[in-house]
Write an enzyme that holds these catalytic residues in place. Structure first.
Site, PDB file in Angstrom:
ATOM      1  N   GLY A   1      32.165  11.978  24.689  1.00  0.00           N
ATOM      2  CA  GLY A   1      31.304  11.096  23.913  1.00  0.00           C
ATOM      3  C   GLY A   1      31.389  11.252  22.411  1.00  0.00           C
ATOM      4  O   GLY A   1      30.361  11.251  21.724  1.00  0.00           O
TER       5      GLY A   1
ATOM      6  N   SER B   1      37.092   4.252  24.351  1.00  0.00           N
ATOM      7  CA  SER B   1      36.512   5.392  25.060  1.00  0.00           C
ATOM      8  C   SER B   1      35.407   4.905  25.987  1.00  0.00           C
ATOM      9  O   SER B   1      34.549   4.114  25.571  1.00  0.00           O
ATOM     10  CB  SER B   1      35.938   6.412  24.078  1.00  0.00           C
ATOM     11  OG  SER B   1      35.170   7.380  24.767  1.00  0.00           O
TER      12      SER B   1
ATOM     13  N   GLY C   1      47.206   3.506  27.032  1.00  0.00           N
ATOM     14  CA  GLY C   1      45.831   3.189  26.765  1.00  0.00           C
ATOM     15  C   GLY C   1      45.034   4.487  26.764  1.00  0.00           C
ATOM     16  O   GLY C   1      45.579   5.588  26.880  1.00  0.00           O
TER      17      GLY C   1
ATOM     18  N   THR D   1      41.593   6.694  28.471  1.00  0.00           N
ATOM     19  CA  THR D   1      41.299   7.120  29.832  1.00  0.00           C
ATOM     20  C   THR D   1      40.778   5.936  30.652  1.00  0.00           C
ATOM     21  O   THR D   1      40.371   4.912  30.100  1.00  0.00           O
ATOM     22  CB  THR D   1      40.246   8.234  29.832  1.00  0.00           C
ATOM     23  OG1 THR D   1      39.062   7.761  29.169  1.00  0.00           O
ATOM     24  CG2 THR D   1      40.768   9.466  29.115  1.00  0.00           C
TER      25      THR D   1
ATOM     26  N   ASN E   1      32.973   6.661  27.067  1.00  0.00           N
ATOM     27  CA  ASN E   1      31.863   7.612  27.023  1.00  0.00           C
ATOM     28  C   ASN E   1      30.864   7.364  25.902  1.00  0.00           C
ATOM     29  O   ASN E   1      29.935   8.146  25.717  1.00  0.00           O
ATOM     30  CB  ASN E   1      32.422   9.031  26.909  1.00  0.00           C
ATOM     31  CG  ASN E   1      33.345   9.363  28.059  1.00  0.00           C
ATOM     32  OD1 ASN E   1      33.006   9.155  29.210  1.00  0.00           O
ATOM     33  ND2 ASN E   1      34.544   9.841  27.731  1.00  0.00           N
TER      34      ASN E   1
ATOM     35  N   SER F   1      38.749  11.568  18.037  1.00  0.00           N
ATOM     36  CA  SER F   1      38.136  10.537  17.215  1.00  0.00           C
ATOM     37  C   SER F   1      37.094  11.137  16.270  1.00  0.00           C
ATOM     38  O   SER F   1      36.309  12.003  16.664  1.00  0.00           O
ATOM     39  CB  SER F   1      37.450   9.483  18.078  1.00  0.00           C
ATOM     40  OG  SER F   1      38.404   8.763  18.823  1.00  0.00           O
TER      41      SER F   1
ATOM     42  N   PHE G   1      42.646  16.125  21.560  1.00  0.00           N
ATOM     43  CA  PHE G   1      42.945  17.556  21.542  1.00  0.00           C
ATOM     44  C   PHE G   1      42.355  18.202  20.293  1.00  0.00           C
ATOM     45  O   PHE G   1      41.641  19.197  20.371  1.00  0.00           O
ATOM     46  CB  PHE G   1      44.453  17.792  21.595  1.00  0.00           C
ATOM     47  CG  PHE G   1      44.832  19.246  21.513  1.00  0.00           C
ATOM     48  CD1 PHE G   1      44.755  20.045  22.636  1.00  0.00           C
ATOM     49  CD2 PHE G   1      45.250  19.810  20.317  1.00  0.00           C
ATOM     50  CE1 PHE G   1      45.084  21.403  22.567  1.00  0.00           C
ATOM     51  CE2 PHE G   1      45.575  21.158  20.237  1.00  0.00           C
ATOM     52  CZ  PHE G   1      45.488  21.951  21.364  1.00  0.00           C
ATOM     53  N   ASP G   2      42.651  17.625  19.137  1.00  0.00           N
ATOM     54  CA  ASP G   2      42.192  18.181  17.863  1.00  0.00           C
ATOM     55  C   ASP G   2      41.203  17.206  17.243  1.00  0.00           C
ATOM     56  O   ASP G   2      41.514  16.499  16.297  1.00  0.00           O
ATOM     57  CB  ASP G   2      43.399  18.418  16.949  1.00  0.00           C
ATOM     58  CG  ASP G   2      43.025  19.126  15.657  1.00  0.00           C
ATOM     59  OD1 ASP G   2      41.911  19.676  15.570  1.00  0.00           O
ATOM     60  OD2 ASP G   2      43.849  19.112  14.716  1.00  0.00           O
ATOM     61  N   LYS G   3      39.998  17.204  17.763  1.00  0.00           N
ATOM     62  CA  LYS G   3      39.012  16.208  17.362  1.00  0.00           C
ATOM     63  C   LYS G   3      38.591  16.327  15.905  1.00  0.00           C
ATOM     64  O   LYS G   3      38.271  15.329  15.262  1.00  0.00           O
ATOM     65  CB  LYS G   3      37.773  16.314  18.254  1.00  0.00           C
ATOM     66  CG  LYS G   3      37.953  15.735  19.644  1.00  0.00           C
ATOM     67  CD  LYS G   3      36.674  15.858  20.446  1.00  0.00           C
ATOM     68  CE  LYS G   3      36.753  15.077  21.752  1.00  0.00           C
ATOM     69  NZ  LYS G   3      36.741  13.628  21.543  1.00  0.00           N
TER      70      LYS G   3
END
Length: 349
Positions: A111, A173, A237, A239, A175, A83, A61-63
């Site tokens: 990504g 992730s 976990g 996605t 991506n 991340s 949400f708040d990268k």
């Protein structure tokens, strides 16, 4: 969530990534709810940290650590930013985020796009000058082109550890090419050692975020690493690249990681399995599909000490946070639990 109904419709009329940016800007401008408070009946000590309540905002949400304070003000007991990678990078080409409204889900292939650790460090330092005690997890990753993954994770950990309540090694992730291969036993142990060496002592707790798609052998390997390396907890976990049966939205065929309501059965099954494999030795954070107090309670009974969400906010808005906490307290009381500790892993007893 009546107060969110109109705003939610307006936001969902925009492309998903544009709606997300508008939400971040609104929170940064102080337009979000301000209800931060301690819920005593739900407070818990995890990783040696005192959490006012067990519900957290997941990474994604708040990268770029733009709205850590306003996110906490929504009522969460803790928030996780990231991340965050060492260097800025644009992420994957747009469009890369898709709502599955009929399924209350989202598919993303972002990504690890973001402004990098230096920009995040500046914002986190400013936040910590205002609030030194709020519980903020910092989720770290590697740049797409990096071959020495351990060096990237170590660099971000070293730079951001002074601001972290806990650090999250994100190796799940779907991506970023090759990232999920880092969940192997040797690779994961090497990453954890690199992060530990980088931050020195005293260090914030180090948590690893794994995928719900891990096969049984891979889950066994992760459990073994938790014994052999200094891992303080697991997030279960991220996605999923799978597509659970029953998806009906036309966007279900988009490439990327699926989050939201359809992920609840898979992520909870893996959570339960990891609780058994680790014999309840380390705290687990349950993530994936949480959209109600009942969902949060299911995660806790399956073995979670803490619970996170993100996608459900897209569809239900910020009033979901106090609603979940109220319902969770009611479920605990109805089953005769006076504290959250008594309910953790209850399904295994």
């Amino acid at each position: 969530m009546k107060s969110f109904a109109l705003i939610g419709r307006l936001l969902r009329a925009l492309p998903p990534e544009a709606a997300h940016r508008l939400t971040i800007r609104a929170l940064a401008a102080g337009l979000g709810p301000r209800r931060r408070r301690i819920t005593t009946s739900l407070s818990a000590t995890v990783f040696g940290l005192e959490f006012p309540n067990p519900l957290g905002l997941a990474a994604g949400f708040d990268k770029d650590a733009e709205v850590v304070g306003p996110a906490l003000d929504l009522g969460f007991g803790f928030v996780e930013t990231g991340s965050i990678t060492p260097r800025p990078q644009p992420g994957n080409p747009k469009p890369r985020m898709f709502r599955l409204t009929a399924d209350q889900a989202v598919i993303n292939r972002l990504g690890f796009g973001g402004r990098g650790m230096e920009a995040a460090a500046e914002r986190l330092a400013a936040f910590r000058r205002r609030d030194a005690t709020a519980l903020v997890g910092i989720n770290i990753g590697k740049n797409r082109e990096t071959e020495d993954a351990a060096a990237d994770y170590a660099a971000v950990a070293r730079r951001l550890a002074p601001y972290a309540s806990y650090l999250v090694i994100n190796v799940s992730s779907p991506n970023t090419p090759g990232l999920r291969a880092l969940q192997g036993k040797d690779e994961l142990a090497r990453l954890v050692d690199a992060v530990r060496d980088a931050v020195g002592d005293p260090a914030p707790p180090v948590v690893v975020k794994i995928a719900p798609d891990l096969e049984a052998d891979d889950r066994a390997a992760v459990a073994a690493v938790t014994q052999e390396a200094e891992i303080d907890g697991l997030i279960i976990g991220n996605t999923t690249v799978s597509r659970p049966p029953g998806l009906t939205d036309p966007a279900r065929g988009e490439e990327g990681g699926l989050s939201g309501r359809p992920l609840m059965p898979l992520s909870t099954a893996v959570l339960s399995d990891m609780y058994v494999r680790t014999a309840g030795r380390i705290p687990l954070i349950g993530l994936g599909g949480v959209a109600s107090g009942g969902d949060a309670y299911v995660k806790i009974r399956a073995g979670a000490s803490l619970v996170q969400l993100y996608t459900a906010l897209v569809y239900q808005g910020p009033d979901l946070v106090p609603a979940i906490l109220e319902a969770l307290a009611e479920r605990l009381a109805a089953d005769g639990f006076s504290t959250i500790y008594e309910a953790i892993g209850a399904d295994h007893r």
